[in-house]
Motif scaffolding. Structure first.
Motif, mmCIF file in Angstrom:
data_model
loop_
_atom_site.group_PDB
_atom_site.id
_atom_site.type_symbol
_atom_site.label_atom_id
_atom_site.label_comp_id
_atom_site.label_asym_id
_atom_site.label_seq_id
_atom_site.Cartn_x
_atom_site.Cartn_y
_atom_site.Cartn_z
ATOM 1 N N UNK A 2 0.857 -1.181 0.000
ATOM 2 C CA UNK A 2 0.000 0.000 0.000
ATOM 3 C C UNK A 2 0.893 1.230 0.000
ATOM 4 N N UNK A 4 1.051 5.613 -0.201
ATOM 5 C CA UNK A 4 0.498 6.969 -0.245
ATOM 6 C C UNK A 4 1.617 7.854 -0.797
ATOM 7 N N UNK A 6 3.018 11.398 -2.078
ATOM 8 C CA UNK A 6 2.793 12.838 -1.905
ATOM 9 C C UNK A 6 3.877 13.646 -2.617
ATOM 10 N N UNK A 76 6.269 3.032 5.939
ATOM 11 C CA UNK A 76 5.143 3.572 6.702
ATOM 12 C C UNK A 76 4.167 2.445 6.996
ATOM 13 N N UNK A 78 1.492 2.358 8.724
ATOM 14 C CA UNK A 78 0.105 2.696 9.091
ATOM 15 C C UNK A 78 -0.887 2.623 7.940
ATOM 16 N N UNK A 79 -0.440 2.113 6.786
ATOM 17 C CA UNK A 79 -1.357 2.051 5.637
ATOM 18 C C UNK A 79 -1.976 0.679 5.464
ATOM 19 N N UNK A 80 -1.558 -0.297 6.280
ATOM 20 C CA UNK A 80 -2.063 -1.657 6.106
ATOM 21 C C UNK A 80 -2.189 -2.350 7.455
ATOM 22 N N UNK A 122 3.309 19.543 1.354
ATOM 23 C CA UNK A 122 2.708 18.895 0.186
ATOM 24 C C UNK A 122 2.146 19.940 -0.770
ATOM 25 N N UNK A 123 2.427 19.755 -2.051
ATOM 26 C CA UNK A 123 1.963 20.708 -3.058
ATOM 27 C C UNK A 123 0.440 20.660 -3.189
ATOM 28 N N UNK A 125 -1.619 20.710 -6.000
ATOM 29 C CA UNK A 125 -2.233 20.450 -7.308
ATOM 30 C C UNK A 125 -2.998 19.121 -7.257
ATOM 31 N N UNK A 126 -3.915 18.894 -8.218
ATOM 32 C CA UNK A 126 -4.831 17.742 -8.115
ATOM 33 C C UNK A 126 -4.138 16.375 -8.090
ATOM 34 N N UNK A 129 -1.456 14.178 -4.408
ATOM 35 C CA UNK A 129 -1.695 13.101 -3.438
ATOM 36 C C UNK A 129 -2.358 11.924 -4.143
ATOM 37 N N UNK A 130 -1.725 10.748 -4.053
ATOM 38 C CA UNK A 130 -2.274 9.563 -4.718
ATOM 39 C C UNK A 130 -2.077 8.337 -3.838
ATOM 40 N N UNK A 131 -3.115 7.506 -3.768
ATOM 41 C CA UNK A 131 -2.999 6.236 -3.052
ATOM 42 C C UNK A 131 -2.919 5.116 -4.075
ATOM 43 N N UNK A 133 -2.579 0.655 -4.442
ATOM 44 C CA UNK A 133 -2.492 -0.687 -3.879
ATOM 45 C C UNK A 133 -1.873 -1.572 -4.937
#
Lengths: 169, 169
Positions: A2, A4, A6, A76, A78-80, A122-123, A125-126, A129-131, A133
């Motif tokens: 997993x 995240x 940024x 990290x 904490x994502x799973x 964190x910038x 723009x759209x 941020x992306x997740x 799997x």
């Protein structure tokens, strides 16, 4: 696996305390990386070298879209909720870093197994941020598992003498 | 509901652009909150008022451990792949904020539906980062679902005249 991801103006971190016995040996100094895509990563139970390859390929597509060359792989947990054992996790993280380096990126890697303080900017723009799997199981393997777990019926006649005749033959 | 809870020296954010049509009406100014627990929150499909109550109760226990009084609820879609519809999500977020206020916390809430830039400075102690999953389905409901989905067998004799005799009676 997993992730995240940024897109950051900068990230700064400092290892404070070992979280696990098998924490990497590092200097506990503050590190700052600027204009960087930070890849917060949880390595999961089923992850292996193939998962790292798939992740590297998928990340590279995203990095090209962002026109990013500098990457920080940041372990990290904490994502799973189904984390790999520490040894395995560290190996996959190193493999991921190595593969991204081979693709020509400047790759930094945060130390594994440490409680760290960090600051990230964190910038806005759209796509900043992306997740993601990433599954380690290829489609072929999934089919095999499906066949193995699927109950199959076969029909038999119980003859009066106690023998059975298989109707499928 | 999926939560990533970060104990921070500060968090600063600025709404940049509406992400969805139903984005909250807010001023696009920069906001900075210091000495705060930031609750990055994904509201999921099944979440409702009861989920907010369970989350508030669970978070409050954690805030007491951290001796924290100032909270920032920050909507964050990247922690789940089964998100609630925007209207429902916003309602649950407001409910969560309201319940934490009723418990006596100073509650800030980041705007929903915006692409935002942000900077966060996370503390480096072992409890500074915590992930939580809060399910809206109580144990009673789970039992009902289990009974409904469990196949049950009943045994019958097919009589020569076409009637059946139920062996369970």
């Amino acid at each position: 696996m997993r992730i995240l991801q940024l897109h950051a103006n900068y990230m700064e971190y400092q290892p404070i305390k070992k979280e696990i016995e098998k924490a990497e040996a590092v200097r506990t100094e503050r590190v700052k990386v600027t204009e960087v895509v930070v890849v917060f990563t949880s390595i999961e139970e089923a992850d292996d070298r193939d998962t790292a390859t798939k992740a590297a390929d998928e990340l590279a597509i995203s990095f090209e879209n962002l026109r990013a060359r500098r990457i920080l792989i940041y372990p990290y947990s904490h994502l799973s909720t189904s984390l790999a054992a520490p040894d395995a996790a560290l190996q996959v993280l190193k493999e991921l870093a190595s593969q991204l380096e081979n693709k020509g990126y400047e790759v930094h890697r945060g130390p594994f197994g440490w409680t760290k303080s960090f600051t990230i900017s964190v910038k806005g723009h759209p796509l900043a941020e992306q997740a993601k799997t990433i599954s380690g199981i290829g489609s072929t393997d999934e089919n095999v598992l499906e066949l193995e777990s699927k109950p199959r019926s076969s029909f038999h006649i119980l003859n009066p003498n106690g023998d059975t005749t298989n109707l499928d033959k």
